[in-house]
Scaffold this motif. Structure first.
Motif, mmCIF file in Angstrom:
data_model
loop_
_atom_site.group_PDB
_atom_site.id
_atom_site.type_symbol
_atom_site.label_atom_id
_atom_site.label_comp_id
_atom_site.label_asym_id
_atom_site.label_seq_id
_atom_site.Cartn_x
_atom_site.Cartn_y
_atom_site.Cartn_z
ATOM 1 N N HIS A 25 12.775 -8.182 -1.195
ATOM 2 C CA HIS A 25 13.107 -7.569 -2.492
ATOM 3 C C HIS A 25 14.359 -8.220 -3.077
ATOM 4 O O HIS A 25 14.384 -8.618 -4.249
ATOM 5 N N THR A 61 7.427 -4.639 -3.749
ATOM 6 C CA THR A 61 6.740 -5.533 -2.819
ATOM 7 C C THR A 61 5.472 -4.902 -2.251
ATOM 8 O O THR A 61 4.567 -5.614 -1.809
ATOM 9 N N HIS A 84 5.636 -8.408 -8.615
ATOM 10 C CA HIS A 84 5.005 -8.090 -7.331
ATOM 11 C C HIS A 84 4.610 -9.388 -6.625
ATOM 12 O O HIS A 84 3.957 -10.249 -7.223
ATOM 13 N N GLU A 142 6.518 -16.835 2.605
ATOM 14 C CA GLU A 142 7.481 -15.895 3.165
ATOM 15 C C GLU A 142 7.588 -16.013 4.678
ATOM 16 O O GLU A 142 6.720 -16.592 5.333
#
Length: 249
Positions: A25, A61, A84, A142
């Protein structure tokens, strides 16, 4: 001011460390921010992630249900932009129980798809009908930080997910209106079409296509044209001055 106070002030100025944010975030907020943006702005009973001029920016998220009420309230008198992330590529980082030592880092076989956004969008598709609301998907790479502490789910072999970290934003896709979501309907679809037709065209599981058609119906871009046996059939909603495609009799 001591070093600890300097670090706190720096974190607050960058919008990190507030509202108990997780790393993903906070990373998205830093990636999106421009000079002059304001972080963690109190507004009525809410705290806004980022304010850019007259626009409020929220980052979610996961779990759109948790933000649904907040968005509905804010949209009554403000322009709101929702960010998002959808994971394109993932690296799994194993840490020890203290969380301070990295034990391993490997590339996950997981590959996300833009259509994954409908997993969450089913919680608030009707908000796209409001002119004040815009939505942006960030296709990201990620890191998922895990710990073998025996507390996680069975399919992860009891590994707990401790954090998610932004590595890179690969692409952004902005949706300004319901019409922008028509990109998910291939031009080769029969008219009218079923969820099975859509699953075949997109090579997706049936449950995902049901989420897509549910959202598009709530956005008023498609309508139910009838049934064939027990399957719903859908047609593109008529544009002003045009007739919708005819359903199968």
């Amino acid at each position: 001011m001591g070093s600890g106070e300097q670090e706190t002030a720096s974190a607050e100025g960058n919008g990190i460390g507030l509202q108990n944010e997780r790393s993903l975030h906070a990373g998205i907020k830093q990636w999106y921010a421009l000079p002059g943006d304001k972080f963690e702005v109190p507004l009525s009973t809410f705290v806004i992630d980022l304010v850019r001029g007259t626009q409020l920016v929220e980052i979610q998220t996961r779990n759109f249900t948790a933000i649904r009420g907040k968005l509905k309230a804010l949209l009554q008198s403000h322009k709101v932009h929702l960010l998002h992330p959808v994971t394109a590529e993932k690296w799994v980082v194993q840490v020890d129980r203290s969380g301070n030592k990295v034990l391993s880092r490997r590339k996950s076989p997981f590959r996300g798809n833009l259509t994954d956004v409908f997993e969450e969008l089913v919680r608030l598709p009707e908000l796209l009908l409001q002119e004040n609301f815009t939505f942006e998907v960030l296709y990201i790479k990620e890191e998922e930080v895990r710990c073998r502490d025996g507390k996680g789910s069975k399919h992860r072999k009891r590994e707990s997910i401790k954090d998610r970290r932004l590595v890179e934003v690969v692409e952004t896709i902005r949706f300004n209106s319901p019409a922008d979501f028509m990109r998910f309907l291939p031009p080769t679809l029969p008219r009218p079409f079923s969820n099975k037709d859509l699953a075949h065209a997109l090579q997706l599981p049936l449950h995902r296509c049901r989420q897509i058609t549910y959202c598009l119906r709530k956005m008023e871009t498609i309508t139910v044209a009838g049934k064939k046996v027990n399957e719903l059939l859908f047609q593109i909603a008529a544009e002003p001055g045009k007739e919708a495609c005819s359903p199968i009799s």
